[in-house]
Design an enzyme around this catalytic site. Structure first.
Site, PDB file in Angstrom:
ATOM      1  N   HIS A  35      -0.696  -3.291  10.950  1.00  0.00           N
ATOM      2  CA  HIS A  35       0.355  -4.097  11.578  1.00  0.00           C
ATOM      3  C   HIS A  35       0.543  -3.741  13.055  1.00  0.00           C
ATOM      4  O   HIS A  35       1.658  -3.575  13.540  1.00  0.00           O
ATOM      5  CB  HIS A  35       1.673  -3.987  10.791  1.00  0.00           C
ATOM      6  CG  HIS A  35       1.517  -4.448   9.373  1.00  0.00           C
ATOM      7  ND1 HIS A  35       1.303  -5.772   9.050  1.00  0.00           N
ATOM      8  CD2 HIS A  35       1.483  -3.760   8.207  1.00  0.00           C
ATOM      9  CE1 HIS A  35       1.153  -5.874   7.741  1.00  0.00           C
ATOM     10  NE2 HIS A  35       1.246  -4.673   7.208  1.00  0.00           N
ATOM     11  N   ARG A  73      -9.571  -8.402   2.657  1.00  0.00           N
ATOM     12  CA  ARG A  73      -8.536  -7.832   3.532  1.00  0.00           C
ATOM     13  C   ARG A  73      -8.613  -6.299   3.528  1.00  0.00           C
ATOM     14  O   ARG A  73      -8.571  -5.655   4.573  1.00  0.00           O
ATOM     15  CB  ARG A  73      -7.160  -8.304   3.068  1.00  0.00           C
ATOM     16  CG  ARG A  73      -5.980  -7.812   3.918  1.00  0.00           C
ATOM     17  CD  ARG A  73      -4.683  -8.320   3.310  1.00  0.00           C
ATOM     18  NE  ARG A  73      -3.511  -8.070   4.140  1.00  0.00           N
ATOM     19  CZ  ARG A  73      -2.701  -7.017   4.007  1.00  0.00           C
ATOM     20  NH1 ARG A  73      -2.974  -6.098   3.099  1.00  0.00           N
ATOM     21  NH2 ARG A  73      -1.636  -6.887   4.769  1.00  0.00           N
ATOM     22  N   SER A  89       3.932  -6.467   2.883  1.00  0.00           N
ATOM     23  CA  SER A  89       2.571  -6.435   3.422  1.00  0.00           C
ATOM     24  C   SER A  89       1.566  -6.954   2.387  1.00  0.00           C
ATOM     25  O   SER A  89       1.583  -8.132   2.059  1.00  0.00           O
ATOM     26  CB  SER A  89       2.236  -5.016   3.904  1.00  0.00           C
ATOM     27  OG  SER A  89       1.010  -5.006   4.596  1.00  0.00           O
ATOM     28  N   LEU A  90       0.729  -6.087   1.826  1.00  0.00           N
ATOM     29  CA  LEU A  90      -0.213  -6.518   0.783  1.00  0.00           C
ATOM     30  C   LEU A  90       0.504  -7.280  -0.335  1.00  0.00           C
ATOM     31  O   LEU A  90      -0.009  -8.267  -0.874  1.00  0.00           O
ATOM     32  CB  LEU A  90      -0.914  -5.291   0.186  1.00  0.00           C
ATOM     33  CG  LEU A  90      -1.458  -5.509  -1.228  1.00  0.00           C
ATOM     34  CD1 LEU A  90      -2.729  -6.300  -1.179  1.00  0.00           C
ATOM     35  CD2 LEU A  90      -1.601  -4.230  -1.970  1.00  0.00           C
ATOM     36  N   GLN A 147       0.827  -1.213   0.000  1.00  0.00           N
ATOM     37  CA  GLN A 147       0.000   0.000   0.000  1.00  0.00           C
ATOM     38  C   GLN A 147       0.856   1.257   0.000  1.00  0.00           C
ATOM     39  O   GLN A 147       1.879   1.324   0.676  1.00  0.00           O
ATOM     40  CB  GLN A 147      -0.897  -0.019   1.246  1.00  0.00           C
ATOM     41  CG  GLN A 147      -2.124   0.833   1.105  1.00  0.00           C
ATOM     42  CD  GLN A 147      -3.237   0.397   2.036  1.00  0.00           C
ATOM     43  OE1 GLN A 147      -3.319  -0.759   2.416  1.00  0.00           O
ATOM     44  NE2 GLN A 147      -4.103   1.307   2.397  1.00  0.00           N
ATOM     45  N   GLN A 176       0.082 -11.753  10.007  1.00  0.00           N
ATOM     46  CA  GLN A 176       0.640 -10.562   9.349  1.00  0.00           C
ATOM     47  C   GLN A 176      -0.121  -9.276   9.666  1.00  0.00           C
ATOM     48  O   GLN A 176       0.472  -8.202   9.765  1.00  0.00           O
ATOM     49  CB  GLN A 176       0.677 -10.810   7.828  1.00  0.00           C
ATOM     50  CG  GLN A 176       1.541  -9.844   7.061  1.00  0.00           C
ATOM     51  CD  GLN A 176       0.888  -9.422   5.758  1.00  0.00           C
ATOM     52  OE1 GLN A 176      -0.228  -8.918   5.750  1.00  0.00           O
ATOM     53  NE2 GLN A 176       1.581  -9.651   4.659  1.00  0.00           N
TER      54      GLN A 176
END
Length: 305
Positions: free
Chosen positions: A196, A112, A87-88, A9, A245
């Site tokens: 996170h 998500r 991440s993503l 992101q 995660q």
């Protein structure tokens, strides 16, 4: 050894993926299929949507995933020994590595993004970048700031670049204290939630339920995963790591180092922008970095599918 890495992101931009769609029939078919799966036109948001619309988490994550995956599909897997994503981007890496089907990945990424946006509204929080502070000083900073609420390291992006996440008051306190701990700069980020961090807990349970409905296979090439910073192929480990995660730190710096230690000498960032290339150059001076974002860059590789 070559690794493909996929952005997370923040790498979105207006018009993203449009030239891939218009230049390659395979990319057009893939993105049209995503619109059909979703029941609305994510491609319209990518190609002609406003910056405001594109930065909504529920759209951002899908847009980056689709742009990155379309480019990766065109490049193919020949000569790629490992994958990772920030991440993503980890979802893109897992789809590319054959662990999750494209249809399931689209549904999963959509869910998500929606869950993270909702969690950000349910538990308002924020994030901040801490620049130029030694990792060793981080514990002391977080401990002091935690007197004002939840705060933890969200991303270890590169040496001297850490992102923290948590309650607004605690993150603001950490930003205020950081210069006294040796930070060169500390700056709050414009985000829609405390990603996170434990503030994403409401999203974790529902994501786990969604993952239960999806088939995850062993990865065909190892994916160096965010929460463990090591190459993973086992389907059960992949599933557990994806659930963790959401509320755990992204160990990006450690993951890149693990890939270098495993023999990776060349990193190709596949997808929008150049964020990961900049981070990788700071993590490993010896690693070669390149990026593939546009149709011209895909064509220049000489092996579009």
């Amino acid at each position: 050894m070559k690794a493909f890495v996929f952005p997370g992101q923040g790498s979105q931009y207006c018009g993203m993926g449009r030239d891939l769609y218009e230049s390659f029939p395979e990319a057009k078919a893939l993105l049209d299929r995503a619109d059909a799966i979703l029941g609305y036109s994510i491609t319209s948001i990518m190609f002609t949507g406003s910056e405001e619309e594109l930065k909504q988490t529920r759209y951002t994550q899908l847009a980056i995933f689709l742009h990155s995956y379309a480019a990766a599909t065109l490049l193919g897997r020949d000569g790629v020994s490992m994958a990772a994503g920030h991440s993503l981007g980890e979802y893109t890496a897992l789809c590319f590595a054959g662990a999750i089907s494209f249809e399931d990945a689209v549904r999963l990424v959509a869910k998500r993004g929606e869950l993270m946006q909702n969690a950000g509204q349910q538990n308002p929080g924020t994030m901040a970048a801490i620049i130029g502070m030694a990792d060793e000083a981080l514990d002391s900073l977080l401990q002091e700031a935690s007197a004002c609420g939840i705060v933890q390291a969200a991303n270890f992006n590169s040496p001297g670049q850490i992102v923290i996440s948590g309650d607004i008051a605690a993150v603001k306190k950490a930003v205020e204290l950081a210069p006294s701990k040796g930070a060169r700069m500390a700056k709050e980020l414009v985000v829609s939630g405390a990603f996170h961090s434990p503030l994403m807990k409401p999203a974790e349970k529902e994501l786990a339920e969604t993952l239960d409905t999806i088939s995850i296979r062993d990865a065909e090439i190892p994916v160096c995963m965010n929460v463990v910073a090591k190459p993973v192929t086992s389907a059960s480990e992949i599933r557990a790591n994806l659930i963790s995660q959401l509320t755990s730190s992204v160990l990006w710096s450690q993951s890149v180092q693990a890939m270098v230690d495993a023999g990776v000498t060349e990193f190709v960032e596949v997808g929008p922008q150049k964020v990961l290339q900049g981070l990788i150059k700071r993590i490993s001076k010896s690693a070669a970095c390149a990026g593939v974002d546009t149709a011209d860059q895909v064509a220049a590789t000489g092996n579009p599918a």
